[in-house]
Design an enzyme around this catalytic site. Structure first.
Site, PDB file in Angstrom:
ATOM      1  N   LYS A   1      -8.765 -17.823  33.183  1.00  0.00           N
ATOM      2  CA  LYS A   1      -9.233 -16.734  32.302  1.00  0.00           C
ATOM      3  C   LYS A   1     -10.231 -15.782  32.968  1.00  0.00           C
ATOM      4  CE  LYS A   1      -8.513 -18.979  27.840  1.00  0.00           C
ATOM      5  NZ  LYS A   1      -9.057 -19.263  26.507  1.00  0.00           N
TER       6      LYS A   1
ATOM      7  N   ASP B   1      -9.530 -14.460  21.787  1.00  0.00           N
ATOM      8  CA  ASP B   1     -10.049 -15.752  21.307  1.00  0.00           C
ATOM      9  C   ASP B   1     -11.143 -15.567  20.255  1.00  0.00           C
ATOM     10  OD1 ASP B   1      -8.445 -17.500  22.786  1.00  0.00           O
ATOM     11  OD2 ASP B   1      -9.813 -17.512  24.499  1.00  0.00           O
TER      12      ASP B   1
HETATM   13  P1  NAP Z   1     -15.764 -25.344  28.669  1.00  0.00           P
HETATM   14  O1  NAP Z   1     -15.957 -23.946  29.149  1.00  0.00           O
HETATM   15  O2  NAP Z   1     -15.459 -26.426  29.628  1.00  0.00           O
HETATM   16  O3  NAP Z   1     -17.134 -25.736  27.871  1.00  0.00           O
HETATM   17  C1  NAP Z   1     -17.314 -27.032  27.356  1.00  0.00           C
HETATM   18  C2  NAP Z   1     -18.617 -27.101  26.546  1.00  0.00           C
HETATM   19  O4  NAP Z   1     -18.671 -28.399  25.946  1.00  0.00           O
HETATM   20  C3  NAP Z   1     -19.891 -26.974  27.381  1.00  0.00           C
HETATM   21  O5  NAP Z   1     -20.867 -26.313  26.611  1.00  0.00           O
HETATM   22  C4  NAP Z   1     -20.282 -28.438  27.624  1.00  0.00           C
HETATM   23  O6  NAP Z   1     -21.671 -28.630  27.798  1.00  0.00           O
HETATM   24  C5  NAP Z   1     -19.877 -29.060  26.301  1.00  0.00           C
HETATM   25  N1  NAP Z   1     -19.624 -30.479  26.425  1.00  0.00           N
HETATM   26  C6  NAP Z   1     -18.611 -31.083  27.101  1.00  0.00           C
HETATM   27  N2  NAP Z   1     -18.706 -32.422  26.966  1.00  0.00           N
HETATM   28  C7  NAP Z   1     -19.801 -32.668  26.203  1.00  0.00           C
HETATM   29  C8  NAP Z   1     -20.420 -33.857  25.705  1.00  0.00           C
HETATM   30  N3  NAP Z   1     -19.931 -35.080  25.985  1.00  0.00           N
HETATM   31  N4  NAP Z   1     -21.519 -33.730  24.929  1.00  0.00           N
HETATM   32  C9  NAP Z   1     -22.027 -32.501  24.640  1.00  0.00           C
HETATM   33  N5  NAP Z   1     -21.490 -31.338  25.078  1.00  0.00           N
HETATM   34  C10 NAP Z   1     -20.387 -31.426  25.849  1.00  0.00           C
HETATM   35  O7  NAP Z   1     -14.615 -25.413  27.569  1.00  0.00           O
HETATM   36  P2  NAP Z   1     -14.107 -24.240  26.579  1.00  0.00           P
HETATM   37  O8  NAP Z   1     -13.049 -23.455  27.250  1.00  0.00           O
HETATM   38  O9  NAP Z   1     -15.305 -23.537  26.050  1.00  0.00           O
HETATM   39  O10 NAP Z   1     -13.375 -25.057  25.423  1.00  0.00           O
HETATM   40  C11 NAP Z   1     -14.118 -25.882  24.556  1.00  0.00           C
HETATM   41  C12 NAP Z   1     -13.271 -26.406  23.409  1.00  0.00           C
HETATM   42  O11 NAP Z   1     -12.770 -25.338  22.617  1.00  0.00           O
HETATM   43  C13 NAP Z   1     -12.042 -27.234  23.833  1.00  0.00           C
HETATM   44  O12 NAP Z   1     -11.957 -28.357  22.979  1.00  0.00           O
HETATM   45  C14 NAP Z   1     -10.894 -26.311  23.563  1.00  0.00           C
HETATM   46  O13 NAP Z   1      -9.702 -27.015  23.244  1.00  0.00           O
HETATM   47  C15 NAP Z   1     -11.408 -25.551  22.347  1.00  0.00           C
HETATM   48  N6  NAP Z   1     -10.725 -24.252  22.195  1.00  0.00           N
HETATM   49  C16 NAP Z   1      -9.976 -24.069  21.076  1.00  0.00           C
HETATM   50  C17 NAP Z   1      -9.311 -22.879  20.904  1.00  0.00           C
HETATM   51  C18 NAP Z   1      -8.478 -22.669  19.667  1.00  0.00           C
HETATM   52  O14 NAP Z   1      -7.631 -21.761  19.676  1.00  0.00           O
HETATM   53  N7  NAP Z   1      -8.706 -23.404  18.601  1.00  0.00           N
HETATM   54  C19 NAP Z   1      -9.413 -21.855  21.873  1.00  0.00           C
HETATM   55  C20 NAP Z   1     -10.224 -22.062  23.006  1.00  0.00           C
HETATM   56  C21 NAP Z   1     -10.873 -23.294  23.147  1.00  0.00           C
HETATM   57  P3  NAP Z   1     -22.367 -28.537  29.264  1.00  0.00           P
HETATM   58  O15 NAP Z   1     -22.618 -27.076  29.512  1.00  0.00           O
HETATM   59  O16 NAP Z   1     -23.614 -29.319  29.118  1.00  0.00           O
HETATM   60  O17 NAP Z   1     -21.401 -29.148  30.246  1.00  0.00           O
END
Ligand code: NAP
Length: 293
Positions: free
Chosen positions: A78, A114
């Protein structure tokens, strides 16, 4: 100069669409968009494209060469994909990431649907107006950034970003400081900042299949009437949402965000309103056949 392609505009034969990512086999976009094209009576294909990071530049060039009308872009491309586009729309520039590419006669424009997809879902399903509300986002990754940018266009009263790594929450808050009242805090402090909050949004992957017994925060701090929203849609009802419902909160799952981010993309490609009900139903059926809810 834009390159002219034979199949890069709607109504000009078979509309080619797809999604690029690595991995990509798990993506439900092909099934949702294929049904949507059928419902619109548009002849076309929406295919999965497994593209590794070293193949990205060539793959973007192939959008032009093969005459794709557009593609969705997912993890991990992305951010990097922006370097290969002719133009990046303001929606994507604010966020620093592209999830939708539109090919207009070889000229590739990047958008991000998004955040606006999420806000449309929240407003349609739970809160018709967000103006004046206090919202807390849990997480500070890519999804949080897109959602924060879109929410801050809704004249919120304030936005708090709580993240495990506090520095990332503070950086995100600083990036958006000119757009409203935004504070970044450590996830450990989230209970101290709940006063007056009307919506809590989980943007972390905590609780997603297969780790369905995990939850990002202690729900005993939630009060009746609070809106708890989770970006996760597999399972449709995460542990966070189930516990919140049991405490009298209103809940909102990530399925609507997925449907509406796809709907906005389809509208860019076809110039026609997306059949959101068909897309929603297709996703429910698809999740119903595999979701471990
Ligand atoms: P990302 O950039 O990898 O960010 C992950 C976030 O989660 C970070 O803030 C991370 O914190 C936190 N995190 C991960 N493991 C954790 C834990 N064990 N405890 C506390 N915080 C934790 O991922 P992303 O792209 O933002 O996506 C995140 C979620 O959104 C995914 O589940 C994805 O499937 C969902 N999503 C859904 C849609 C939809 O259409 N519904 C669209 C996009 C994304 P740190 O900074 O401390 O590592």
């Amino acid at each position: 100069m834009p390159v002219t392609t034979a199949m890069s505009s709607p109504g000009n034969g078979n509309m080619l669409l797809g999604v690029m990512g690595d991995p990509i086999a798990q993506s439900r976009s092909p099934i949702m968009h294929s049904e949507a094209l059928r419902a619109l009576g548009i002849s076309g294909e929406y295919v999965s494209l497994h593209i590794t990071p070293d193949q990205l530049g060539e793959a973007v060039q192939q959008i032009r060469t093969l005459g794709f009308r557009g593609v969705n872009v997912t993890i991990p491309h992305k951010v990097e994909v922006m370097a290969y586009l002719d133009e990046v729309d303001e929606s994507a520039r604010d966020i620093g990431a592209v999830n939708t590419i539109v090919n207009t006669n070889g000229w590739l424009t990047g958008y991000n649907t998004d955040g606006i997809g999420y806000v449309r879902s929240l407003k349609t399903e739970v809160m018709p107006t967000l103006a004046g509300t206090k919202i807390m986002i849990i997480g500070a990754g890519g999804a949080a950034r897109g959602i924060a940018a879109a929410l801050l266009k809704e004249n919120l009263s304030s936005l708090v970003i709580a993240n495990r790594t506090a520095d990332r929450a503070q950086e995100l808050a600083a990036d958006f400081s000119g757009k409203g009242s935004v504070t970044g805090i450590s996830l450990d402090q989230f209970g101290d900042h709940l006063d007056g909050i009307e919506v809590v949004i989980n943007t972390t992957s905590v609780g997603m299949y297969p780790c369905v017994n995990d939850t990002p925060v202690d729900t005993s701090l939630f009060h009746k009437g609070l809106v708890i929203s989770d970006l996760i849609y597999n399972p449709l009802r995460t542990r966070l949402l189930q516990e919140s419902l049991d405490r009298g909160c209103r809940i909102h799952s990530g399925l609507g965000m997925f449907v509406y981010q796809g709907a906005y993309a389809l509208e860019y490609w076809t110039g026609r309103p997306a059949p959101t009900e068909v897309m929603w139903q297709t996703m429910l059926e698809s999740l119903g056949s595999s979701c471990k809810d």
